[in-house]
Motif scaffolding. Structure first.
Motif, mmCIF file in Angstrom:
data_model
loop_
_atom_site.group_PDB
_atom_site.id
_atom_site.type_symbol
_atom_site.label_atom_id
_atom_site.label_comp_id
_atom_site.label_asym_id
_atom_site.label_seq_id
_atom_site.Cartn_x
_atom_site.Cartn_y
_atom_site.Cartn_z
ATOM 1 N N THR A 155 0.815 -1.220 0.000
ATOM 2 C CA THR A 155 0.000 0.000 0.000
ATOM 3 C C THR A 155 0.853 1.276 0.000
ATOM 4 O O THR A 155 1.979 1.278 0.486
ATOM 5 C CB THR A 155 -0.936 0.002 1.232
ATOM 6 O OG1 THR A 155 -0.144 -0.172 2.414
ATOM 7 C CG2 THR A 155 -1.951 -1.114 1.148
ATOM 8 N N ASN A 214 11.647 -1.064 1.715
ATOM 9 C CA ASN A 214 11.443 -1.455 0.316
ATOM 10 C C ASN A 214 12.431 -2.513 -0.160
ATOM 11 O O ASN A 214 12.063 -3.415 -0.913
ATOM 12 C CB ASN A 214 11.584 -0.232 -0.597
ATOM 13 C CG ASN A 214 10.433 0.719 -0.402
ATOM 14 O OD1 ASN A 214 9.422 0.352 0.210
ATOM 15 N ND2 ASN A 214 10.573 1.927 -0.899
ATOM 16 N N SER A 234 2.867 3.526 -7.215
ATOM 17 C CA SER A 234 3.282 4.170 -8.463
ATOM 18 C C SER A 234 3.477 3.144 -9.576
ATOM 19 O O SER A 234 3.740 1.960 -9.322
ATOM 20 C CB SER A 234 4.584 4.931 -8.225
ATOM 21 O OG SER A 234 5.606 4.022 -7.885
ATOM 22 N N GLU A 381 2.666 12.231 -13.649
ATOM 23 C CA GLU A 381 1.788 12.432 -12.496
ATOM 24 C C GLU A 381 2.486 13.406 -11.542
ATOM 25 O O GLU A 381 3.550 13.094 -11.005
ATOM 26 C CB GLU A 381 1.560 11.095 -11.798
ATOM 27 C CG GLU A 381 0.729 11.211 -10.547
ATOM 28 C CD GLU A 381 0.528 9.873 -9.838
ATOM 29 O OE1 GLU A 381 1.503 9.119 -9.677
ATOM 30 O OE2 GLU A 381 -0.618 9.589 -9.445
HETATM 31 P P1 NAD Z 1 5.325 3.780 -4.320
HETATM 32 O O1 NAD Z 1 5.153 3.047 -5.594
HETATM 33 O O2 NAD Z 1 6.586 4.498 -4.079
HETATM 34 O O3 NAD Z 1 5.136 2.798 -3.088
HETATM 35 C C1 NAD Z 1 3.976 1.992 -2.967
HETATM 36 C C2 NAD Z 1 4.308 0.793 -2.086
HETATM 37 O O4 NAD Z 1 5.254 -0.027 -2.773
HETATM 38 C C3 NAD Z 1 4.945 1.159 -0.746
HETATM 39 O O5 NAD Z 1 4.452 0.300 0.249
HETATM 40 C C4 NAD Z 1 6.407 0.899 -1.013
HETATM 41 O O6 NAD Z 1 7.101 0.635 0.161
HETATM 42 C C5 NAD Z 1 6.318 -0.330 -1.893
HETATM 43 N N1 NAD Z 1 7.525 -0.624 -2.665
HETATM 44 C C6 NAD Z 1 8.452 0.228 -3.132
HETATM 45 N N2 NAD Z 1 9.414 -0.434 -3.799
HETATM 46 C C7 NAD Z 1 9.070 -1.736 -3.763
HETATM 47 C C8 NAD Z 1 9.631 -2.919 -4.288
HETATM 48 N N3 NAD Z 1 10.756 -2.894 -4.987
HETATM 49 N N4 NAD Z 1 9.012 -4.100 -4.083
HETATM 50 C C9 NAD Z 1 7.846 -4.143 -3.390
HETATM 51 N N5 NAD Z 1 7.260 -3.054 -2.859
HETATM 52 C C10 NAD Z 1 7.862 -1.867 -3.049
HETATM 53 O O7 NAD Z 1 4.059 4.762 -4.203
HETATM 54 P P2 NAD Z 1 3.781 5.871 -3.099
HETATM 55 O O8 NAD Z 1 4.691 7.014 -3.356
HETATM 56 O O9 NAD Z 1 3.691 5.290 -1.743
HETATM 57 O O10 NAD Z 1 2.284 6.270 -3.495
HETATM 58 C C11 NAD Z 1 1.992 7.170 -4.497
HETATM 59 C C12 NAD Z 1 1.557 6.483 -5.758
HETATM 60 O O11 NAD Z 1 0.438 5.635 -5.501
HETATM 61 C C13 NAD Z 1 1.069 7.463 -6.813
HETATM 62 O O12 NAD Z 1 1.559 7.075 -8.064
HETATM 63 C C14 NAD Z 1 -0.434 7.313 -6.748
HETATM 64 O O13 NAD Z 1 -1.105 7.702 -7.911
HETATM 65 C C15 NAD Z 1 -0.582 5.872 -6.473
HETATM 66 N N6 NAD Z 1 -1.900 5.587 -5.913
HETATM 67 C C16 NAD Z 1 -2.808 4.892 -6.663
HETATM 68 C C17 NAD Z 1 -4.080 4.661 -6.154
HETATM 69 C C18 NAD Z 1 -5.100 3.884 -6.922
HETATM 70 O O14 NAD Z 1 -6.019 3.359 -6.284
HETATM 71 N N7 NAD Z 1 -5.016 3.803 -8.237
HETATM 72 C C19 NAD Z 1 -4.412 5.132 -4.892
HETATM 73 C C20 NAD Z 1 -3.446 5.831 -4.170
HETATM 74 C C21 NAD Z 1 -2.197 6.044 -4.675
#
Ligand code: NAD
Length: 479
Positions: A155, A214, A234, A381
């Protein structure tokens, strides 16, 4: 909340029980940098134990009576309601989200768990008569929904409670154990949710909440005992997970650069007020925050004037203050990135109508126009309080502009015409379309998700429950 620093670190949740590892991590406020809490970090061995427990309880979870699942979900909903103010304050502390929006998030999570409890009671199968063909006379198909197995829920930081709820609630509803890996910036709220889940009668192993960094999440992604990965975050991270485990059932809820279209027949006052607020709510850190505003020439001057008035009236500042509408971004680094993108657009010829300044992790609500189409604030974005106003000559041009994006999460169209609404529904390449309002609308029971690079699969309680299960057919013969 600095006093937390001296108290014991918050435990994480290992197979439904509180546990501590051999390291701890501090969580800081994006608003003022103070430590708002400390949590324990699981060891590799504890991560292994959590996955093994989820695997061990898999069959029992799938056979769990519906009333047990529904009651557990209803309990979580009630307890979130009872602890709403405390949890809202925690979200504000770790995320920087104004408490006004944080309260809204908690209220939504209360509903998410309640909807899940209700859907659980309706969760069943289907019976299909097959005698529509002569050869199948006397045959009946009994179709049930079976969970693929334990779920890994990953998440993001921007909704530290409700997006965890959207992983946990449908998993419990279908009888699938879940391991949650919350965002490193905002794990404390997920740990409180773990506390509430632990009060239920769910069997051991049904849930774990593992705040691992991560660089250790890959082990969870790779583990074959977690056949489902439900990811919100993301695009680059989401698609890298899908590429890494192509044989797993992977759901991706990703980002976007959502558009709001304002047509000449719209209620301009309402459009200006809604767009001003929902470009800036949570400092623009929502996957469906308004980023691109596409306005018909005939009303563009009137609209832009009203928009700037509405943006100017937004209350910015301390997220802990009840009146604040726009707080900081999640970190100073995030704000510096957004500032860089604004400067890049201005250097390329964009006109800055308001905002554009940064103070620590806060960016002033920003409106740009005349932005070259290839600038990052248009194409990528932004995830910050920035909108780009683009004028168009017609509905045709407006819809083409919406579709000129590699994303397709949601769009909003301000119009009073039902014909245009249905035309938008045919033509706009998005997972969700909001007529008469901003794209930034989600009711937690409705299907939610994107097309193009905004994602794969759908959430929303019923959709997520379908997504976490497959249909199994048993054909009865000789009837
Ligand atoms: P992020 O992609 O940086 O992180 C999301 C999750 O992935 C975190 O828990 C992070 O720790 C984990 N993560 C990171 N690297 C990883 C890896 N190598 N392996 C497994 N897990 C890993 O995103 P963020 O900055 O926390 O959130 C923002 C993004 O989320 C934006 O792009 C936003 O648009 C998106 N988002 C989408 C929705 C939707 O429902 N479509 C809702 C909210 C946010």
């Amino acid at each position: 909340m600095d006093e937390n620093r001296s108290s014991e670190p918050r435990p994480f949740w290992l197979a439904g029980r509180p546990a501590t590892g051999d390291a701890e991590e501090a969580v800081t406020s994006p608003h003022d940098g103070r430590v708002v809490g400390v949590h324990s970090v699981p060891t590799d061995e504890q991560v292994e134990q959590a996955v093994a427990a989820a695997d061990a309880v898999r069959a029992r979870a799938a056979a769990l009576p519906l009333h047990v699942r529904a009651e557990a979900l209803a309990h979580v909903s009630r307890r979130l309601g009872e602890r709403a103010e405390e949890i809202a304050r925690l979200i504000t502390a770790e995320n920087g989200k104004p408490v006004f929006w944080a309260r809204g998030e908690v209220a939504r999570a209360v509903s998410t768990f309640r909807f899940a409890a209700e859907e659980t009671r309706r969760f069943g199968g289907e019976v299909q008569r097959l005698d529509t063909e002569p050869a199948a006379e006397g045959r009946l198909a009994y179709i049930s929904r079976v969970p693929y197995g334990p779920v890994l829920g990953i998440t993001p930081f921007n909704f530290p409670l409700n997006l965890v709820a959207h992983k946990v609630a449908p998993a419990i509803a279908v009888g699938a154990p879940i391991v949650v890996k919350p965002a490193p910036a905002t794990p404390l709220t997920a740990l409180v949710l773990g506390e509430i889940l632990a009060e239920t009668a769910l069997p051991e192993g049904m849930f774990s909440v593992l705040p691992v960094p991560n660089d250790r999440a890959g082990a969870l992604v790779d583990d074959p005992r977690l056949p489902v990965v439900s990811f919100t975050g993301s695009g680059p991270v989401g698609f890298s997970i899908m590429d890494r485990v192509p044989r797993k059932h992977v759901t991706l809820e990703l980002g976007g650069n959502a558009a709001a279209v304002v047509l000449a027949d719209a209620d301009i006052d309402r459009a200006a007020a809604r767009i001003a607020l929902f470009s800036n709510y949570q400092a623009g850190q929502s996957c469906i925050a308004v980023q691109r505003v596409i306005v018909e020439d005939a009303v563009a001057d009137e609209f832009t004037g009203k928009l700037l008035d509405a943006v100017g009236a937004l209350v910015t500042g301390d997220p802990g203050d009840d009146k604040t509408q726009v707080g900081p971004l999640v970190s100073q680094a995030a704000a510096e990135r957004v500032e860089g993108w604004i400067n890049e657009a201005v250097a390329a010829g964009a006109r800055l109508l308001t905002g554009g300044t940064r103070d620590g992790a806060a960016i002033a609500p920003t409106v740009l126009t005349g932005v070259p189409a290839d600038a990052k604030v248009c194409r990528e974005e932004v995830f910050g309080p920035v909108m780009v106003v683009q004028r168009v000559a017609s509905v045709d041009e407006a819809f083409a502009a919406v579709n000129d994006s590699r994303y397709g999460l949601q769009a909003g169209v301000f119009t009073r015409s039902l014909d245009i609404a249905f035309r938008a529904n045919r033509e706009l390449e998005v997972g969700g379309l909001i007529i008469g309002d901003v794209p930034s609308y989600r009711a937690d029971q409705m299907p939610y998700g994107g097309v193009k690079e905004s994602g794969v699969g759908r959430e929303g309680l019923r959709s997520a429950m379908e997504d976490l299960t497959h249909e199994k057919v048993m054909v009865l013969t000789g009837l």
